[in-house]
Design a protein around this motif. Structure first.
Motif, short mmCIF file in Angstrom:
data_model
loop_
_atom_site.label_atom_id
_atom_site.label_comp_id
_atom_site.label_asym_id
_atom_site.label_seq_id
_atom_site.Cartn_x
_atom_site.Cartn_y
_atom_site.Cartn_z
N ASN A 100 0.84 -1.20 0.00
CA ASN A 100 0.00 0.00 0.00
C ASN A 100 0.88 1.25 0.00
O ASN A 100 0.88 2.04 0.93
CB ASN A 100 -0.91 -0.01 1.23
CG ASN A 100 -1.92 1.12 1.16
OD1 ASN A 100 -2.21 1.64 0.09
ND2 ASN A 100 -2.43 1.51 2.31
N SER A 101 1.67 1.40 -1.05
CA SER A 101 2.58 2.54 -1.12
C SER A 101 2.39 3.25 -2.44
O SER A 101 1.71 2.79 -3.33
CB SER A 101 4.03 2.08 -0.98
OG SER A 101 4.39 1.24 -2.05
N ASN A 102 3.01 4.39 -2.52
CA ASN A 102 2.93 5.21 -3.72
C ASN A 102 4.34 5.63 -4.08
O ASN A 102 5.09 6.08 -3.23
CB ASN A 102 2.05 6.44 -3.44
CG ASN A 102 1.75 7.21 -4.70
OD1 ASN A 102 1.58 6.63 -5.75
ND2 ASN A 102 1.66 8.51 -4.57
N ARG A 119 -1.57 12.40 -3.23
CA ARG A 119 -2.16 11.09 -2.93
C ARG A 119 -3.20 11.25 -1.83
O ARG A 119 -3.05 12.07 -0.94
CB ARG A 119 -1.08 10.11 -2.50
CG ARG A 119 -1.65 8.76 -2.15
CD ARG A 119 -0.64 7.80 -1.63
NE ARG A 119 -1.37 6.68 -1.05
CZ ARG A 119 -0.81 5.56 -0.71
NH1 ARG A 119 0.46 5.40 -0.82
NH2 ARG A 119 -1.54 4.59 -0.19
N ASP A 120 -4.21 10.40 -1.90
CA ASP A 120 -5.24 10.31 -0.86
C ASP A 120 -5.86 11.66 -0.51
O ASP A 120 -5.80 12.11 0.64
CB ASP A 120 -4.67 9.66 0.41
CG ASP A 120 -4.24 8.22 0.18
OD1 ASP A 120 -4.74 7.60 -0.79
OD2 ASP A 120 -3.41 7.73 0.94
N VAL A 121 -6.47 12.29 -1.47
CA VAL A 121 -7.13 13.57 -1.24
C VAL A 121 -8.60 13.30 -0.95
O VAL A 121 -9.27 12.61 -1.73
CB VAL A 121 -6.97 14.50 -2.45
CG1 VAL A 121 -7.76 15.77 -2.25
CG2 VAL A 121 -5.52 14.79 -2.70
N ARG A 122 -9.07 13.87 0.11
CA ARG A 122 -10.50 13.78 0.42
C ARG A 122 -11.02 15.22 0.43
O ARG A 122 -10.62 16.01 1.27
CB ARG A 122 -10.70 13.10 1.78
CG ARG A 122 -10.39 11.61 1.68
CD ARG A 122 -10.31 10.98 3.06
NE ARG A 122 -10.00 9.57 3.00
CZ ARG A 122 -8.78 9.06 2.83
NH1 ARG A 122 -7.75 9.86 2.69
NH2 ARG A 122 -8.59 7.76 2.80
#
Length: 127
Positions: A100-102, A119-122
């Motif tokens: 689970n990496s980028n 990454r992982d923008v909400r």
């Protein structure tokens, strides 16, 4: 002088077990080995170094000879070295980007200009 890339290629080309994390990394290393086998075709001394290392992949002497042949072939042809380094970079990235990496790589020969990595923008993003 040895380097991790030529050692890894020599080891993989000799058929010695190399543990890689994930199928893409194995495919990238297999592509590297194929490139060298193609490169050595018609070059009896280089083919022999590869065959001898494959006969006894646990032999440090045979692996050292093969690693030297690989290094020399990279030094002889800068374009070939660039191709190999590109494949090597892909193999290394596939190993590091497991789980689970980028992982983002930006290679700019010259002016990169602007680059945004996220990454992982909400929610929203405004630039």
């Amino acid at each position: 002088m040895t380097d991790p890339m030529t050692i890894a290629i020599a080891t993989a080309a000799a058929g010695k077990a190399v543990e890689l994390a994930g199928e893409p990394a194995r495919e990238a290393m297999a592509a590297l080995v194929r490139r060298f086998k193609e490169r050595f075709r018609g070059r009896p001394e280089d083919e022999q170094a590869l065959e001898r290392a494959a006969e006894d992949p646990g032999s440090p002497e045979r692996l050292e000879v093969l690693e030297g042949v690989i290094r020399r072939s990279l030094e002889e042809d800068p374009a070939f070295r660039d191709q190999v380094e590109d494949l090597w970079g892909r193999a290394r990235n596939d190993v590091r980007a497991g789980g689970n990496s980028n992982l983002n790589n930006v290679n700019a020969h010259g002016d990169l200009g602007k680059s945004v990595q996220i990454r992982d923008v909400r929610g929203g993003v405004h630039l």
